[in-house]
Structures are given as structure tokens and as C-alpha cells.
Design a protein around this motif. Structure first.
Motif, PDB file in Angstrom:
ATOM      1  N   VAL A  46      16.430  81.287  34.336  1.00 38.95           N
ATOM      2  CA  VAL A  46      15.253  82.092  34.670  1.00 38.95           C
ATOM      3  C   VAL A  46      14.212  81.243  35.390  1.00 38.95           C
ATOM      4  O   VAL A  46      13.644  81.645  36.410  1.00 38.95           O
ATOM      5  N   PHE A  47      13.973  80.025  34.878  1.00 34.68           N
ATOM      6  CA  PHE A  47      12.960  79.164  35.476  1.00 34.68           C
ATOM      7  C   PHE A  47      13.480  78.411  36.692  1.00 34.68           C
ATOM      8  O   PHE A  47      12.746  77.645  37.303  1.00 34.68           O
ATOM      9  N   GLY A  48      14.724  78.647  37.057  1.00 33.01           N
ATOM     10  CA  GLY A  48      15.220  78.128  38.316  1.00 33.01           C
ATOM     11  C   GLY A  48      14.677  78.902  39.493  1.00 33.01           C
ATOM     12  O   GLY A  48      14.764  78.452  40.639  1.00 33.01           O
ATOM     13  N   HIS A  49      14.093  80.081  39.188  1.00 31.71           N
ATOM     14  CA  HIS A  49      13.562  80.937  40.249  1.00 31.71           C
ATOM     15  C   HIS A  49      12.049  81.054  40.201  1.00 31.71           C
ATOM     16  O   HIS A  49      11.443  81.673  41.083  1.00 31.71           O
ATOM     17  N   LEU A  53       6.082  81.913  33.725  1.00 31.54           N
ATOM     18  CA  LEU A  53       6.372  83.277  33.309  1.00 31.54           C
ATOM     19  C   LEU A  53       5.127  83.803  32.604  1.00 31.54           C
ATOM     20  O   LEU A  53       4.881  83.505  31.442  1.00 31.54           O
ATOM     21  N   ASN A  54       4.333  84.556  33.374  1.00 32.94           N
ATOM     22  CA  ASN A  54       3.056  85.084  32.878  1.00 32.94           C
ATOM     23  C   ASN A  54       2.174  83.978  32.294  1.00 32.94           C
ATOM     24  O   ASN A  54       1.545  84.122  31.244  1.00 32.94           O
ATOM     25  N   ARG A  58       8.079  76.426  31.759  1.00 28.45           N
ATOM     26  CA  ARG A  58       9.438  76.323  31.245  1.00 28.45           C
ATOM     27  C   ARG A  58       9.476  75.532  29.945  1.00 28.45           C
ATOM     28  O   ARG A  58      10.128  75.942  28.967  1.00 28.45           O
ATOM     29  N   GLU A  59       8.780  74.401  29.892  1.00 26.58           N
ATOM     30  CA  GLU A  59       8.809  73.562  28.693  1.00 26.58           C
ATOM     31  C   GLU A  59       8.169  74.262  27.502  1.00 26.58           C
ATOM     32  O   GLU A  59       8.601  74.077  26.360  1.00 26.58           O
ATOM     33  N   GLU A  60       7.142  75.081  27.740  1.00 30.39           N
ATOM     34  CA  GLU A  60       6.519  75.809  26.642  1.00 30.39           C
ATOM     35  C   GLU A  60       7.479  76.833  26.050  1.00 30.39           C
ATOM     36  O   GLU A  60       7.573  76.972  24.816  1.00 30.39           O
ATOM     37  N   ILE A  61       8.193  77.537  26.906  1.00 30.74           N
ATOM     38  CA  ILE A  61       9.143  78.531  26.402  1.00 30.74           C
ATOM     39  C   ILE A  61      10.324  77.844  25.726  1.00 30.74           C
ATOM     40  O   ILE A  61      10.863  78.346  24.724  1.00 30.74           O
ATOM     41  N   ILE A  62      10.722  76.698  26.214  1.00 32.04           N
ATOM     42  CA  ILE A  62      11.771  75.928  25.537  1.00 32.04           C
ATOM     43  C   ILE A  62      11.285  75.493  24.159  1.00 32.04           C
ATOM     44  O   ILE A  62      12.039  75.544  23.171  1.00 32.04           O
ATOM     45  N   PHE A  63      10.023  75.090  24.053  1.00 28.29           N
ATOM     46  CA  PHE A  63       9.457  74.705  22.761  1.00 28.29           C
ATOM     47  C   PHE A  63       9.472  75.896  21.803  1.00 28.29           C
ATOM     48  O   PHE A  63       9.840  75.754  20.621  1.00 28.29           O
ATOM     49  N   ILE A  64       9.075  77.070  22.289  1.00 30.64           N
ATOM     50  CA  ILE A  64       9.083  78.274  21.459  1.00 30.64           C
ATOM     51  C   ILE A  64      10.497  78.582  20.974  1.00 30.64           C
ATOM     52  O   ILE A  64      10.714  78.902  19.798  1.00 30.64           O
ATOM     53  N   TYR A  65      11.454  78.465  21.878  1.00 35.12           N
ATOM     54  CA  TYR A  65      12.848  78.721  21.502  1.00 35.12           C
ATOM     55  C   TYR A  65      13.307  77.728  20.431  1.00 35.12           C
ATOM     56  O   TYR A  65      13.967  78.107  19.459  1.00 35.12           O
ATOM     57  N   GLY A  66      12.944  76.461  20.594  1.00 36.61           N
ATOM     58  CA  GLY A  66      13.317  75.457  19.605  1.00 36.61           C
ATOM     59  C   GLY A  66      12.708  75.752  18.249  1.00 36.61           C
ATOM     60  O   GLY A  66      13.378  75.634  17.216  1.00 36.61           O
ATOM     61  N   PHE A  67      11.427  76.154  18.235  1.00 36.85           N
ATOM     62  CA  PHE A  67      10.786  76.495  16.962  1.00 36.85           C
ATOM     63  C   PHE A  67      11.483  77.692  16.328  1.00 36.85           C
ATOM     64  O   PHE A  67      11.734  77.699  15.116  1.00 36.85           O
ATOM     65  N   ILE A 195       4.561  88.790  27.696  1.00 34.77           N
ATOM     66  CA  ILE A 195       5.382  89.152  28.859  1.00 34.77           C
ATOM     67  C   ILE A 195       5.900  90.582  28.730  1.00 34.77           C
ATOM     68  O   ILE A 195       6.495  91.110  29.667  1.00 34.77           O
ATOM     69  N   TYR A 196       5.679  91.200  27.542  1.00 36.55           N
ATOM     70  CA  TYR A 196       6.121  92.567  27.307  1.00 36.55           C
ATOM     71  C   TYR A 196       4.946  93.523  27.467  1.00 36.55           C
ATOM     72  O   TYR A 196       3.780  93.111  27.489  1.00 36.55           O
ATOM     73  N   ASN A 197       5.264  94.824  27.535  1.00 38.88           N
ATOM     74  CA  ASN A 197       4.172  95.794  27.614  1.00 38.88           C
ATOM     75  C   ASN A 197       3.502  95.955  26.247  1.00 38.88           C
ATOM     76  O   ASN A 197       3.967  95.430  25.242  1.00 38.88           O
ATOM     77  N   ARG A 198       2.406  96.699  26.232  1.00 40.16           N
ATOM     78  CA  ARG A 198       1.559  96.767  25.037  1.00 40.16           C
ATOM     79  C   ARG A 198       2.299  97.350  23.832  1.00 40.16           C
ATOM     80  O   ARG A 198       2.100  96.899  22.695  1.00 40.16           O
TER      81      ARG A 198
END
Length: 261
Positions: A46-49, A53-54, A58-67, A195-198
Motif C-alpha cells: 500500500v505504501f509503495g504507492h 495514509l490520511n 508507513r512506519e506509524e502504521i507498521i508500529f500499530i500493526y506490531g502493537f 481512515i474510515y468513515n464516521r
């Protein structure tokens, strides 16, 4: 102390059983790691493009995934109840459980343990460490204690939701289950909710609060001050949802009349 003693004894017996089939356990661990690797690759694709993301890097979302992997591993190790309805209600094994002088949910948890799932927590910590080094995050001496508190809270969120769903089996003995669907919905909690709607954001926060498993507690360590309030609600939401699930479970057990009926 009685319940702690029972837990230790069950774990000892579980390890003896699993170590009799080391290859099988190794295959399960490798399968879990492969699944986690595929999800990580998806994030990288996703972050190759795009670079953000809002507003999330990339590193922040990777951190979230790791947590997210850490509380999920804790949940998967001790609350492997996805087949509760068919195994314990339809096939009647709940009758056996209720003949023993120990809480029924505790017995089901002990019988369905999969301790090899805890390897996912190690993967999560490694992923977090990688992302933290890239983000140059700094931590305080008390952050490890907050981390443990958030992890337990996130695991209780998952446990509360899925124990509640399992409790539906006391009112309905149908073989179909919404467990697989709920597992898929839970995956939304490993991405930033903004990143999602309300509507989806509200559902993931207050109805099916999977956001408290990943993004909200991670926001504290990522210094996202706008999410701090939600982050510190993690153990509260986890405790409330788990207590609610215990209430539903106990109510369902009192209603249960046995497989013969």
C-alpha cells in the motif's frame, strides 16, 4: 490461588502433550508467522504507492500493526473459542463441563488453550521495535508498565466480544456462527480509525471496540496527543466488555438445559 494452581497444571499438561508432536507445533507456529508476514507485506505494498495514509506514515502504521499483534496473541492463546457452539452446545460437551466444581468459562479456556499463539507477541514486539527505531521514538521508564496495561486491556476487548458471541450458543444451538465474520471485522482495528468513515469509526470505538486493540493504545507511544484520551480508556473498555461477557455467559449457563433437550 486455586484457579492459579489449575492454570499452572493445565499449562504443564498442555506442554507435555504438544511436545509429543513437535513437528505439528512447529508447522502451526510457522503458519501463524507466515500469515503475519503476509499482512505486513500488504502494508508495504500500500505504501509503495503513497507516502502517507490520511496523515499516517508507513512506519506509524507498521508500529500499530506490531502493537495489535501482542494483545491478539494473548487472546488467541487463551480464548480459542471460535468453535464453542458446535463443540460444546451441539455436541453436548457442555454437560461434562458443568459437572465439575470450577467455573465453566475457565474450564473452556483451559481446554482450548493454544500457547504457541504467544509467538505472535514476539513478532509484534520485533515489528514495533523496528518501526520505533525508524521513527526515532523515545520512551519513559514507566512506558513498559503502560504497555502491559494497554496489552491486557486490548486482549480483554477481544475476549469480551468473542465470549459474548459464544454465549449466544446458549440461546441458539444452530451450527452456523458469526465468529468468522467477527474475526474479519477485528482486523479493522489494526489500522487508524480516521481512515474510515464516521459510521465505521463509531462502530469500531463503541460497539465493537477493536480500535482499542491497535490504533488507540498505539497512539500513546506514537505521541499522537489527540488520541491520548482514547488510549487511556483501553483498560477501562476492556474490563467493561469482559465483565459484560461474563454476565452474558453466566446468564446463558443458568438457562442451559443440556444436550438432551
Amino acid at each position: 490461588m486455586f484457579y492459579l494452581s489449575m492454570l499452572v497444571q493445565y499449562i504443564a499438561q498442555y506442554m507435555k502433550t504438544r511436545l509429543q508432536y513437535r513437528a505439528d507445533m512447529l508447522v502451526e507456529v510457522m503458519t501463524d508467522l507466515l500469515s503475519q508476514g503476509v499482512n505486513l507485506i500488504f502494508i508495504l505494498v500500500v505504501f509503495g504507492h503513497t507516502q502517507f495514509l490520511n496523515g499516517w506514515s508507513r512506519e506509524e502504521i507498521i508500529f500499530i500493526y506490531g502493537f495489535f499483534l501482542v494483545p491478539f496473541a494473548l487472546f488467541a492463546a487463551f480464548f480459542n473459542i471460535w468453535d464453542f457452539n458446535e463443540r460444546y452446545i451441539v455436541k453436548g460437551e457442555m454437560d461434562r463441563i458443568l459437572t465439575r466444581p470450577i467455573h465453566s468459562l475457565f474450564q473452556v479456556i483451559l481446554e482450548r488453550m493454544e500457547l504457541e499463539s504467544l509467538f505472535g507477541a514476539i513478532t509484534g514486539i520485533v515489528v514495533m521495535a523496528y518501526a520505533a527505531s525508524k521513527l526515532q521514538l523515545s520512551f519513559h521508564w514507566y512506558d513498559p508498565f503502560i504497555f502491559i496495561l494497554f496489552v491486557v486491556g486490548g486482549a480483554l476487548v477481544y475476549a469480551g466480544i468473542f465470549v459474548s458471541i459464544a454465549s449466544i450458543g446458549f440461546w441458539s444451538d444452530a451450527r452456523t456462527s458469526i465468529m468468522p465474520t467477527m474475526y474479519n471485522i477485528g482486523n479493522y482495528g489494526r489500522y487508524p480509525v480516521d481512515i474510515y468513515n464516521r459510521v465505521i469509526r463509531y462502530v469500531l470505538t463503541w460497539i465493537l471496540p477493536f480500535a482499542f486493540v491497535g490504533v488507540y493504545p498505539s497512539a500513546y507511544f506514537l505521541k499522537r496527543t489527540e488520541w491520548y484520551g482514547y488510549a487511556f480508556l483501553t483498560p477501562v473498555v476492556g474490563a467493561l466488555f469482559f465483565l459484560l461477557s461474563l454476565f452474558l455467559w453466566n446468564t446463558g449457563v443458568r438457562r442451559y438445559r443440556g444436550a438432551g433437550n
